[in-house]
Design a protein around this motif. Structure first.
Motif, PDB file in Angstrom:
ATOM      1  N   GLN A  25      34.939  61.580  41.327  1.00  0.00           N
ATOM      2  CA  GLN A  25      35.400  61.621  39.937  1.00  0.00           C
ATOM      3  C   GLN A  25      36.146  63.052  39.825  1.00  0.00           C
ATOM      4  OE1 GLN A  25      36.200  59.624  37.919  1.00  0.00           O
ATOM      5  NE2 GLN A  25      34.477  58.789  36.947  1.00  0.00           N
ATOM      6  N   VAL A  26      37.343  62.828  39.213  1.00  0.00           N
ATOM      7  CA  VAL A  26      38.209  63.882  38.968  1.00  0.00           C
ATOM      8  C   VAL A  26      38.303  64.157  37.334  1.00  0.00           C
ATOM      9  CG1 VAL A  26      40.633  64.391  38.858  1.00  0.00           C
ATOM     10  CG2 VAL A  26      39.708  62.996  40.735  1.00  0.00           C
ATOM     11  N   GLN A  27      38.196  65.385  36.846  1.00  0.00           N
ATOM     12  CA  GLN A  27      38.321  65.877  35.479  1.00  0.00           C
ATOM     13  C   GLN A  27      39.342  66.667  35.433  1.00  0.00           C
ATOM     14  OE1 GLN A  27      35.124  66.496  37.481  1.00  0.00           O
ATOM     15  NE2 GLN A  27      34.402  64.365  36.959  1.00  0.00           N
ATOM     16  N   LEU A  28      40.088  66.550  34.337  1.00  0.00           N
ATOM     17  CA  LEU A  28      41.337  67.414  33.842  1.00  0.00           C
ATOM     18  C   LEU A  28      40.839  68.057  32.550  1.00  0.00           C
ATOM     19  CD1 LEU A  28      44.396  65.097  34.413  1.00  0.00           C
ATOM     20  CD2 LEU A  28      43.399  66.985  36.064  1.00  0.00           C
ATOM     21  N   VAL A  29      41.073  69.428  32.376  1.00  0.00           N
ATOM     22  CA  VAL A  29      40.594  69.978  31.215  1.00  0.00           C
ATOM     23  C   VAL A  29      41.775  70.920  30.816  1.00  0.00           C
ATOM     24  CG1 VAL A  29      39.148  71.757  30.057  1.00  0.00           C
ATOM     25  CG2 VAL A  29      38.260  70.052  31.835  1.00  0.00           C
ATOM     26  N   GLU A  30      42.318  70.543  29.334  1.00  0.00           N
ATOM     27  CA  GLU A  30      43.534  71.177  29.030  1.00  0.00           C
ATOM     28  C   GLU A  30      42.882  72.440  27.985  1.00  0.00           C
ATOM     29  OE1 GLU A  30      45.122  66.843  28.609  1.00  0.00           O
ATOM     30  OE2 GLU A  30      43.086  67.725  28.124  1.00  0.00           O
ATOM     31  N   SER A  31      43.718  73.462  27.960  1.00  0.00           N
ATOM     32  CA  SER A  31      43.397  74.408  26.961  1.00  0.00           C
ATOM     33  C   SER A  31      44.760  74.927  26.543  1.00  0.00           C
ATOM     34  CB  SER A  31      42.320  75.443  27.716  1.00  0.00           C
ATOM     35  OG  SER A  31      43.222  76.218  28.827  1.00  0.00           O
ATOM     36  N   GLY A  32      44.596  75.853  25.436  1.00  0.00           N
ATOM     37  CA  GLY A  32      45.841  76.613  25.149  1.00  0.00           C
ATOM     38  C   GLY A  32      46.670  76.089  23.981  1.00  0.00           C
ATOM     39  N   GLY A  33      46.205  75.234  23.368  1.00  0.00           N
ATOM     40  CA  GLY A  33      46.801  74.641  22.025  1.00  0.00           C
ATOM     41  C   GLY A  33      46.486  75.417  20.991  1.00  0.00           C
ATOM     42  N   GLY A  34      46.863  75.134  19.784  1.00  0.00           N
ATOM     43  CA  GLY A  34      46.577  76.081  18.512  1.00  0.00           C
ATOM     44  C   GLY A  34      47.810  75.919  17.516  1.00  0.00           C
ATOM     45  N   LEU A  35      47.694  76.795  16.545  1.00  0.00           N
ATOM     46  CA  LEU A  35      48.681  76.575  15.487  1.00  0.00           C
ATOM     47  C   LEU A  35      49.623  77.979  15.804  1.00  0.00           C
ATOM     48  CD1 LEU A  35      49.705  75.740  12.745  1.00  0.00           C
ATOM     49  CD2 LEU A  35      47.930  77.263  11.820  1.00  0.00           C
ATOM     50  N   VAL A  36      51.046  77.702  15.496  1.00  0.00           N
ATOM     51  CA  VAL A  36      52.216  78.645  15.766  1.00  0.00           C
ATOM     52  C   VAL A  36      53.114  78.345  14.798  1.00  0.00           C
ATOM     53  CG1 VAL A  36      52.923  77.441  17.440  1.00  0.00           C
ATOM     54  CG2 VAL A  36      53.341  80.112  17.671  1.00  0.00           C
ATOM     55  N   GLN A  37      53.840  79.354  14.346  1.00  0.00           N
ATOM     56  CA  GLN A  37      55.025  79.382  13.506  1.00  0.00           C
ATOM     57  C   GLN A  37      56.306  79.112  14.326  1.00  0.00           C
ATOM     58  OE1 GLN A  37      55.689  83.141  11.486  1.00  0.00           O
ATOM     59  NE2 GLN A  37      54.365  82.229   9.683  1.00  0.00           N
ATOM     60  N   ALA A  38      57.185  78.037  13.816  1.00  0.00           N
ATOM     61  CA  ALA A  38      58.403  77.979  14.316  1.00  0.00           C
ATOM     62  C   ALA A  38      58.878  79.106  14.983  1.00  0.00           C
ATOM     63  CB  ALA A  38      59.280  77.374  13.295  1.00  0.00           C
ATOM     64  N   GLY A  39      59.522  78.875  16.317  1.00  0.00           N
ATOM     65  CA  GLY A  39      59.881  80.089  16.901  1.00  0.00           C
ATOM     66  C   GLY A  39      59.035  80.397  18.172  1.00  0.00           C
ATOM     67  N   GLY A  40      57.928  80.484  17.767  1.00  0.00           N
ATOM     68  CA  GLY A  40      56.773  80.879  18.376  1.00  0.00           C
ATOM     69  C   GLY A  40      56.598  80.231  19.631  1.00  0.00           C
ATOM     70  N   SER A  41      55.499  80.828  20.516  1.00  0.00           N
ATOM     71  CA  SER A  41      55.294  80.329  21.936  1.00  0.00           C
ATOM     72  C   SER A  41      53.743  80.113  22.006  1.00  0.00           C
ATOM     73  CB  SER A  41      55.608  81.358  22.876  1.00  0.00           C
ATOM     74  OG  SER A  41      56.965  81.679  22.870  1.00  0.00           O
TER      75      SER A  41
END
Length: 121
Positions: A1-17
Protein backbone atom coordinates in the motif's frame (compact mmCIF):
# COMPACT_ATOMS: atom_id res chain seq x y z
CA UNK A 1 0.00 0.00 0.00
CA UNK A 2 1.10 3.54 -0.77
CA UNK A 3 0.12 6.61 1.20
CA UNK A 4 0.47 10.26 0.17
CA UNK A 5 0.25 12.95 2.83
CA UNK A 6 -0.02 16.62 1.87
CA UNK A 7 0.79 19.52 4.16
CA UNK A 8 1.38 23.25 3.99
CA UNK A 9 -2.02 24.63 3.08
CA UNK A 10 -3.61 27.56 4.83
CA UNK A 11 -5.05 31.05 4.58
CA UNK A 12 -2.98 33.75 2.91
CA UNK A 13 -3.59 37.22 1.50
CA UNK A 14 -3.38 37.89 -2.20
CA UNK A 15 0.23 38.26 -3.27
CA UNK A 16 1.44 35.95 -0.54
CA UNK A 17 3.19 32.59 -0.71
CA UNK A 18 2.69 29.05 0.46
CA UNK A 19 4.73 25.87 0.08
CA UNK A 20 2.93 22.56 -0.16
CA UNK A 21 4.58 19.20 0.52
CA UNK A 22 3.53 15.70 -0.49
CA UNK A 23 5.28 12.81 1.23
CA UNK A 24 4.93 9.28 -0.10
CA UNK A 25 5.33 6.19 2.06
CA UNK A 26 4.63 2.49 1.97
CA UNK A 27 5.67 -0.17 -0.52
CA UNK A 28 7.47 1.80 -3.23
CA UNK A 29 9.90 0.54 -5.86
CA UNK A 30 9.88 3.67 -7.98
CA UNK A 31 7.84 6.86 -8.19
CA UNK A 32 7.27 7.98 -11.75
CA UNK A 33 5.64 11.37 -12.23
CA UNK A 34 4.21 13.35 -9.32
CA UNK A 35 1.47 15.89 -9.82
CA UNK A 36 -0.42 18.63 -8.05
CA UNK A 37 -4.11 19.12 -8.80
CA UNK A 38 -6.58 21.56 -7.35
CA UNK A 39 -10.33 21.73 -7.08
CA UNK A 40 -12.19 24.96 -6.49
CA UNK A 41 -15.74 24.92 -5.11
CA UNK A 42 -18.20 23.94 -7.83
CA UNK A 43 -15.46 23.23 -10.36
CA UNK A 44 -13.73 20.17 -11.73
CA UNK A 45 -10.36 19.08 -10.46
CA UNK A 46 -7.61 20.51 -12.66
CA UNK A 47 -3.94 19.74 -13.14
CA UNK A 48 -1.72 22.50 -11.79
CA UNK A 49 1.76 21.06 -12.28
CA UNK A 50 3.54 17.78 -12.90
CA UNK A 51 7.14 16.67 -12.55
CA UNK A 52 8.79 13.63 -14.09
CA UNK A 53 11.04 11.22 -12.26
CA UNK A 54 13.96 13.05 -13.85
CA UNK A 55 12.78 16.41 -12.57
CA UNK A 56 11.23 17.94 -15.68
CA UNK A 57 8.30 20.21 -14.73
CA UNK A 58 5.20 21.13 -16.70
CA UNK A 59 2.75 23.81 -15.58
CA UNK A 60 -0.78 24.90 -16.30
CA UNK A 61 -0.85 28.25 -18.08
CA UNK A 62 -2.67 29.82 -15.13
CA UNK A 63 0.27 29.26 -12.75
CA UNK A 64 3.30 29.63 -15.02
CA UNK A 65 5.82 32.05 -13.58
CA UNK A 66 4.22 31.93 -10.10
CA UNK A 67 4.36 28.27 -9.03
CA UNK A 68 7.36 25.95 -8.91
CA UNK A 69 7.12 22.18 -8.59
CA UNK A 70 10.09 20.18 -7.33
CA UNK A 71 10.84 16.79 -5.81
CA UNK A 72 13.33 15.10 -3.53
CA UNK A 73 13.57 11.49 -4.66
CA UNK A 74 15.52 10.42 -1.58
CA UNK A 75 12.72 11.72 0.64
CA UNK A 76 9.97 10.53 -1.73
CA UNK A 77 8.51 14.03 -1.47
CA UNK A 78 7.17 16.55 -3.95
CA UNK A 79 6.79 20.26 -3.29
CA UNK A 80 4.77 23.09 -4.76
CA UNK A 81 6.08 26.57 -4.08
CA UNK A 82 3.29 29.04 -4.73
CA UNK A 83 4.15 32.73 -5.04
CA UNK A 84 2.02 35.67 -6.08
CA UNK A 85 -1.12 33.90 -4.95
CA UNK A 86 -4.45 35.12 -6.29
CA UNK A 87 -7.99 34.57 -4.96
CA UNK A 88 -8.65 32.33 -7.97
CA UNK A 89 -5.95 29.97 -6.67
CA UNK A 90 -8.27 29.05 -3.79
CA UNK A 91 -9.20 25.40 -3.59
CA UNK A 92 -8.26 22.00 -2.25
CA UNK A 93 -4.86 20.94 -3.54
CA UNK A 94 -4.30 17.24 -4.11
CA UNK A 95 -1.09 15.34 -4.68
CA UNK A 96 -1.05 12.48 -7.18
CA UNK A 97 1.79 10.06 -7.71
CA UNK A 98 2.28 7.32 -10.26
CA UNK A 99 3.97 4.56 -8.29
CA UNK A 100 5.39 1.16 -9.14
CA UNK A 101 5.09 -0.69 -5.82
CA UNK A 102 7.46 -3.58 -6.58
CA UNK A 103 9.81 -4.55 -9.39
CA UNK A 104 7.27 -7.07 -10.68
CA UNK A 105 4.19 -4.84 -10.35
CA UNK A 106 2.60 -2.40 -12.74
CA UNK A 107 2.33 1.26 -11.82
CA UNK A 108 -0.73 2.70 -10.11
CA UNK A 109 -1.96 6.22 -9.49
CA UNK A 110 -2.39 7.23 -5.85
CA UNK A 111 -4.00 10.31 -4.33
CA UNK A 112 -3.48 12.23 -1.13
CA UNK A 113 -6.30 13.51 1.05
CA UNK A 114 -5.91 17.11 -0.04
CA UNK A 115 -4.96 20.35 1.69
CA UNK A 116 -7.01 23.55 1.66
CA UNK A 117 -5.53 26.73 0.22
CA UNK A 118 -7.52 29.93 0.69
CA UNK A 119 -6.38 33.23 -0.78
CA UNK A 120 -8.16 36.33 0.45
CA UNK A 121 -8.43 39.51 -1.59
Amino acid sequence: QVQLVESGGGLVQAGGSLRLSCAASGTIFVINHMDWYRQAPGKQRELVATITSGGTPVYADSVKGRFTISRDNAKKTAYLQMNGLKPEDTGVYYCNANVRPTVAAVSFSYWGQGTQVTVSS
